[in-house]
Design a protein around this motif. Structure first.
Motif, short mmCIF file in Angstrom:
data_model
loop_
_atom_site.label_atom_id
_atom_site.label_comp_id
_atom_site.label_asym_id
_atom_site.label_seq_id
_atom_site.Cartn_x
_atom_site.Cartn_y
_atom_site.Cartn_z
N GLY A 192 -21.88 -77.10 117.94
CA GLY A 192 -22.58 -76.44 119.03
C GLY A 192 -23.87 -75.81 118.53
N PHE A 193 -24.40 -74.88 119.33
CA PHE A 193 -25.61 -74.17 118.93
C PHE A 193 -25.55 -72.74 119.46
N LEU A 194 -26.43 -71.89 118.91
CA LEU A 194 -26.45 -70.49 119.32
C LEU A 194 -27.88 -70.04 119.53
N ILE A 195 -28.03 -69.09 120.44
CA ILE A 195 -29.27 -68.37 120.67
C ILE A 195 -28.93 -66.89 120.56
N GLY A 196 -29.68 -66.15 119.75
CA GLY A 196 -29.30 -64.77 119.51
C GLY A 196 -30.46 -63.80 119.58
N ILE A 197 -30.13 -62.54 119.82
CA ILE A 197 -31.08 -61.43 119.78
C ILE A 197 -30.64 -60.51 118.64
N ASN A 198 -31.55 -60.24 117.71
CA ASN A 198 -31.19 -59.43 116.55
C ASN A 198 -31.92 -58.10 116.55
#
Length: 211
Positions: free
Chosen positions: A12-18
């Motif tokens: 799968g894939f991920l999109i993140g806010i850090n």
């Protein structure tokens, strides 16, 4: 997706806010005649993009490898007292990180189309924007920068939830990463001398899409 966890592996894939920050330990300000009143880190917000591969170790365990690219920025704020009054300097430190996290995922029993999990492990981080080899020759305090090393190792822990949809699994994950190395590259100047140790810290909220 009733048989999702029965496969050997999925992707799968991920999109993140850090939110990137430092854990800072300082020396007493004995480096010159000025007095350092305040030295504090300040976090800023960035984002992550990555891919997911998970090997299923059973119904309730998985081994996850989630390499990702993180764009982040951190600040160090200095306040000196001088003969001309208090002066504040803000040093912006930008990082472009390639992270290689390897985590063990412990999942709850699935309730209809929902499950929860905790996650923990370690990560190696490579800073492509490291300024460790840059020249810091300016005598202007506004132009002097704080150097960070290129390599870091981090311990990680977090938790999340999975929602099983018709064609893919959607997840929300909050993970905390704490640097194990002192990444400060020491120099002799007003901004480097007060720092004893500088370690990284990051909070990451990820939206995951796995199929």
């Amino acid at each position: 997706l009733p048989k999702f966890e029965h496969r050997f592996m999925h992707f799968g894939f991920l999109i993140g806010i850090n939110s990137a920050d430092f854990r800072l330990t300082r020396y007493p300000p004995t480096f010159n005649s000025d007095s350092l009143l305040v030295l504090e880190p300040q976090s800023t917000t960035g984002f992550n993009l990555g891919i997911i591969s998970e090997m299923h170790l059973g119904e309730y365990f998985g081994l996850r490898f989630t390499p990702n690219l993180a764009f982040s920025q951190r600040k160090l704020i200095y306040t000196f007292t001088t003969f001309e009054g208090d002066k504040t300097y803000t040093k912006d430190i930008e990082s472009t990180l390639i992270n290689f996290p390897l985590n063990l995922k412990i999942k709850s029993a699935r309730l209809n189309n929902f499950s929860a999990y905790i996650i923990g492990g370690a990560s190696y981080s490579l800073d492509l924007a490291s300024n460790a080899s840059a020249q810091n020759n300016s005598t202007n305090l506004n132009d002097i920068f704080v150097k960070l090393g290129k390599h870091d190792f981090m311990g990680e822990i977090g938790f999340g939830t999975d929602f099983y949809l018709e064609y893919f699994k959607f997840g929300l994950e909050l993970k905390m990463s704490y640097g194990l190395n002192d990444i400060h590259v020491r120099e002799t100047n007003a901004f480097s001398d007060p720092i004893d140790k500088l370690k990284s810290k990051m909070f990451l909220l990820s939206f995951t899409f796995e199929g």
